[in-house]
Design a protein around this motif. Structure first.
Motif, PDB file in Angstrom:
ATOM      1  N   UNK A  67      -7.759  -7.525  11.007  1.00 35.63           N
ATOM      2  CA  UNK A  67      -7.302  -7.774   9.645  1.00 35.63           C
ATOM      3  C   UNK A  67      -6.914  -6.416   9.070  1.00 35.63           C
ATOM      4  N   UNK A  68      -5.669  -6.263   8.687  1.00 35.94           N
ATOM      5  CA  UNK A  68      -5.180  -5.025   8.088  1.00 35.94           C
ATOM      6  C   UNK A  68      -5.129  -5.209   6.567  1.00 35.94           C
ATOM      7  N   UNK A  69      -5.597  -4.202   5.852  1.00 34.73           N
ATOM      8  CA  UNK A  69      -5.551  -4.231   4.390  1.00 34.73           C
ATOM      9  C   UNK A  69      -4.848  -2.965   3.923  1.00 34.73           C
ATOM     10  N   UNK A  70      -3.735  -3.114   3.200  1.00 38.11           N
ATOM     11  CA  UNK A  70      -2.973  -1.934   2.769  1.00 38.11           C
ATOM     12  C   UNK A  70      -3.090  -1.732   1.266  1.00 38.11           C
ATOM     13  N   UNK A  71      -3.020  -0.467   0.866  1.00 40.03           N
ATOM     14  CA  UNK A  71      -2.920  -0.116  -0.542  1.00 40.03           C
ATOM     15  C   UNK A  71      -1.473   0.184  -0.898  1.00 40.03           C
ATOM     16  N   UNK A  72      -1.248   0.596  -2.166  1.00 36.09           N
ATOM     17  CA  UNK A  72       0.143   0.833  -2.580  1.00 36.09           C
ATOM     18  C   UNK A  72       0.235   1.753  -3.800  1.00 36.09           C
ATOM     19  N   UNK A  73      -0.792   2.583  -4.064  1.00 35.05           N
ATOM     20  CA  UNK A  73      -0.799   3.325  -5.329  1.00 35.05           C
ATOM     21  C   UNK A  73       0.417   4.228  -5.527  1.00 35.05           C
ATOM     22  N   UNK A  74       0.794   5.096  -4.571  1.00 33.04           N
ATOM     23  CA  UNK A  74       1.957   5.957  -4.835  1.00 33.04           C
ATOM     24  C   UNK A  74       3.255   5.148  -4.963  1.00 33.04           C
ATOM     25  N   UNK A  75       3.378   4.070  -4.216  1.00 32.36           N
ATOM     26  CA  UNK A  75       4.574   3.234  -4.309  1.00 32.36           C
ATOM     27  C   UNK A  75       4.629   2.532  -5.669  1.00 32.36           C
ATOM     28  N   UNK A  76       3.461   2.089  -6.152  1.00 34.99           N
ATOM     29  CA  UNK A  76       3.390   1.475  -7.482  1.00 34.99           C
ATOM     30  C   UNK A  76       3.761   2.500  -8.547  1.00 34.99           C
ATOM     31  N   UNK A 139      -1.885 -16.488   0.609  1.00 36.56           N
ATOM     32  CA  UNK A 139      -2.863 -16.557  -0.490  1.00 36.56           C
ATOM     33  C   UNK A 139      -4.281 -16.733   0.069  1.00 36.56           C
ATOM     34  N   UNK A 140      -4.742 -15.696   0.729  1.00 30.93           N
ATOM     35  CA  UNK A 140      -6.043 -15.727   1.392  1.00 30.93           C
ATOM     36  C   UNK A 140      -7.153 -15.115   0.541  1.00 30.93           C
ATOM     37  N   UNK A 141      -6.767 -14.480  -0.580  1.00 28.80           N
ATOM     38  CA  UNK A 141      -7.742 -13.825  -1.463  1.00 28.80           C
ATOM     39  C   UNK A 141      -7.659 -14.467  -2.846  1.00 28.80           C
ATOM     40  N   UNK A 142      -8.773 -15.008  -3.302  1.00 33.39           N
ATOM     41  CA  UNK A 142      -8.844 -15.559  -4.658  1.00 33.39           C
ATOM     42  C   UNK A 142      -9.441 -14.504  -5.579  1.00 33.39           C
ATOM     43  N   UNK A 143      -8.800 -14.339  -6.736  1.00 32.82           N
ATOM     44  CA  UNK A 143      -9.200 -13.265  -7.651  1.00 32.82           C
ATOM     45  C   UNK A 143      -9.623 -13.822  -9.005  1.00 32.82           C
ATOM     46  N   UNK A 144     -10.280 -12.987  -9.767  1.00 35.74           N
ATOM     47  CA  UNK A 144     -10.642 -13.314 -11.155  1.00 35.74           C
ATOM     48  C   UNK A 144     -10.387 -12.070 -11.996  1.00 35.74           C
ATOM     49  N   UNK A 145     -10.231 -12.215 -13.300  1.00 36.26           N
ATOM     50  CA  UNK A 145      -9.949 -11.041 -14.140  1.00 36.26           C
ATOM     51  C   UNK A 145     -11.088 -10.020 -14.078  1.00 36.26           C
ATOM     52  N   UNK A 146     -10.716  -8.753 -14.091  1.00 35.04           N
ATOM     53  CA  UNK A 146     -11.726  -7.703 -14.176  1.00 35.04           C
ATOM     54  C   UNK A 146     -12.366  -7.727 -15.557  1.00 35.04           C
ATOM     55  N   UNK A 177      -2.334 -11.183  13.824  1.00 38.17           N
ATOM     56  CA  UNK A 177      -2.899 -10.134  12.978  1.00 38.17           C
ATOM     57  C   UNK A 177      -2.771 -10.608  11.536  1.00 38.17           C
ATOM     58  N   UNK A 178      -3.842 -10.505  10.763  1.00 40.40           N
ATOM     59  CA  UNK A 178      -3.824 -10.905   9.352  1.00 40.40           C
ATOM     60  C   UNK A 178      -3.601  -9.666   8.493  1.00 40.40           C
ATOM     61  N   UNK A 179      -2.660  -9.764   7.560  1.00 38.07           N
ATOM     62  CA  UNK A 179      -2.297  -8.632   6.698  1.00 38.07           C
ATOM     63  C   UNK A 179      -2.585  -8.996   5.249  1.00 38.07           C
ATOM     64  N   UNK A 180      -3.443  -8.213   4.603  1.00 34.98           N
ATOM     65  CA  UNK A 180      -3.785  -8.419   3.192  1.00 34.98           C
ATOM     66  C   UNK A 180      -3.375  -7.199   2.386  1.00 34.98           C
TER      67      UNK A 180
END
Length: 450
Positions: A67-76, A139-146, A177-180
């Motif tokens: 399972x790969x998990x990527x960030x994106x801060x500089x791109x954001x 849509x493999x991750x369910x979220x809630x407000x911080x 391979x799962x990508x999140x």
């Protein structure tokens, strides 16, 4: 010239064969295991990223479930700058305004496409040749407000509510391979901006992953002497988290995730560099690895011995001395040299011991020490306690600025070679130790540079 070339080729081939043989146990151990690998947006931008993708494809080919998990801060940040949008931060967390969400999701989506494209390459003359890799995201991750923290409304910034482990397991069982990414979806259909470190940590815990791997800028954690700490317990991370909290909050996030995962059932968490080519393979397929491993394994603690341990040492050493495996040491000698010994003790019984003796050196000789009297209780020979106590003394030697270690052995040279030592000769010993060499015992000499 031609002969030198042949010798160099043979040397390189032998090194490769040696490495391949020693990597085989790790290949077998990792097959069928589940690894979560997290890398941030800086890693994606780095020139070494294509090599990381090739190495990930290699892991996939070895039947490791990924399972790969990527960030994106500089791109954001770049997308927001281009759009002229400013998002505030509070406690190093972005406040995701509604107007910023589109730019944020575009950055995350473009990285996902980039990774999918790299994993789809089947180019000749590349490590990806002939590889067929299906990458699944969704849509493999369910979220809630911080929510509102310290009076600050974080709006569309969220935190992980749950991970769809059943769907992820189905994808993994189908050789995908799962990508999140740093996004989650609410039960009402909203999209939330998440911390990718939290996504990786919660995913590893929910899946009961065998490993969680953080690819960061550094090689791992350093001790006060500037040496790499190869193994750390989760409770030891607090001081490092404080150290990086303001200086480098991204690393602090990795360390928080590492501590949480380690304490909640992920047996091994690794911190390695995305900048170093091959760091991922070195960490997974060599004994020493390339970075820092965090583990909550409940080993008996290795400690330096004290005078109360002499009786237990005698009980452990006498049978080995009688077999001629170890040189006889009297009680008086053990008492005098007790400060050199490290031990592993359980319930008053010494399970393992080893001693570190600095060797006097003259000008021009490397600072050296000898590891001697390595012994493990017969009931625990199949455990890793010998490796554990040896590793402890290697780290102690580094703290004393020792540059090379020696061992002299008549029976167990193969074990030391497995621990990273190499065969040497009596002539390689510092002069002071050569003068004490016992030619009747005819011990093999092994050495290891530090």
């Amino acid at each position: 010239m031609h002969m030198n070339s042949i010798e160099t080729d043979q040397s390189t081939t032998l090194q490769y064969v040696h490495w391949f043989r020693h990597s085989a146990p790790y290949i077998n151990a990792h097959r069928g295991k589940t690894f979560v690998i997290m890398f941030d947006g800086e890693a994606v931008q780095h020139a070494n990223f294509q090599h990381i993708i090739h190495d990930i494809a290699l892991l996939h080919s070895l039947d490791i479930r990924l399972i790969l998990v990527h960030g994106a801060r500089p791109q954001i940040d770049q997308n927001l700058k281009t759009s002229g949008i400013v998002t505030p931060f509070h406690n190093h967390r972005r406040v995701t305004t509604r107007e910023s969400l589109s730019a944020i999701m575009n950055a995350a989506g473009s990285i996902r496409l980039q990774i999918e494209a790299l994993l789809s390459m089947g180019l000749a003359n590349s490590p990806m040749y002939g590889a067929r890799i299906d990458v699944i995201s969704g849509n493999l991750v369910t979220a809630k407000p911080y929510g509102i923290r310290d009076g600050v409304d974080f709006q569309l910034s969220g935190e992980v509510r749950s991970i769809d482990t059943d769907a992820i397991q189905r994808h993994l069982e189908s050789q995908n391979i799962v990508l999140l990414g740093p996004a989650g979806y609410s039960t009402t259909g909203e999209v939330f901006n998440l911390l990718s470190e939290e996504v990786a940590t919660k995913t590893a815990i929910s899946l009961k992953a065998d490993k969680l791997i953080f690819l960061g800028k550094g090689h791992g954690l350093m001790n006060e002497h500037g040496s790499l700490q190869r193994e750390v317990a989760p409770h030891q991370l607090d001081e490092h988290i404080l150290q990086y909290q303001d200086a480098n909050p991204d690393i602090a996030l990795h360390l928080r995730g590492a501590k949480t995962a380690s304490l909640q059932g992920v047996n091994r968490v690794h911190l390695i560099s995305y900048e170093e080519d091959g760091a991922l393979l070195e960490e997974l397929f060599t004994r020493d690895g390339s970075g820092t491993m965090i583990t909550d394994a409940h080993y008996e603690e290795v400690r330096m011995a004290n005078i109360q341990d002499v009786g237990g040492l005698i009980n452990l050493l006498r049978p080995l001395e009688e077999e001629g495996i170890l040189v006889y040491r009297s009680r008086e000698r053990l008492e005098n040299e007790i400060d050199h010994f490290a031990v592993i003790e359980r319930d008053g019984t010494i399970l393992a011991c080893a001693a570190l003796y600095p060797i006097p050196v003259t000008d021009g000789e490397l600072r050296s020490a000898e590891i001697a009297c390595v012994a493990v209780h017969p009931s625990y020979r199949k455990s890793n306690r010998g490796s554990q106590i040896l590793h402890f003394l290697e780290e102690r030697a580094k703290g004393l600025n020792i540059q090379q270690l020696f061992i002299l052995t008549t029976r167990t040279a193969h074990w030391f070679l497995e621990q990273g030592f190499e065969q040497a000769s009596v002539d390689d010993l510092p002069n002071a130790r050569q003068a004490l060499y016992n030619y009747q015992r005819n011990s093999l000499v092994c050495k290891k540079p530090l």
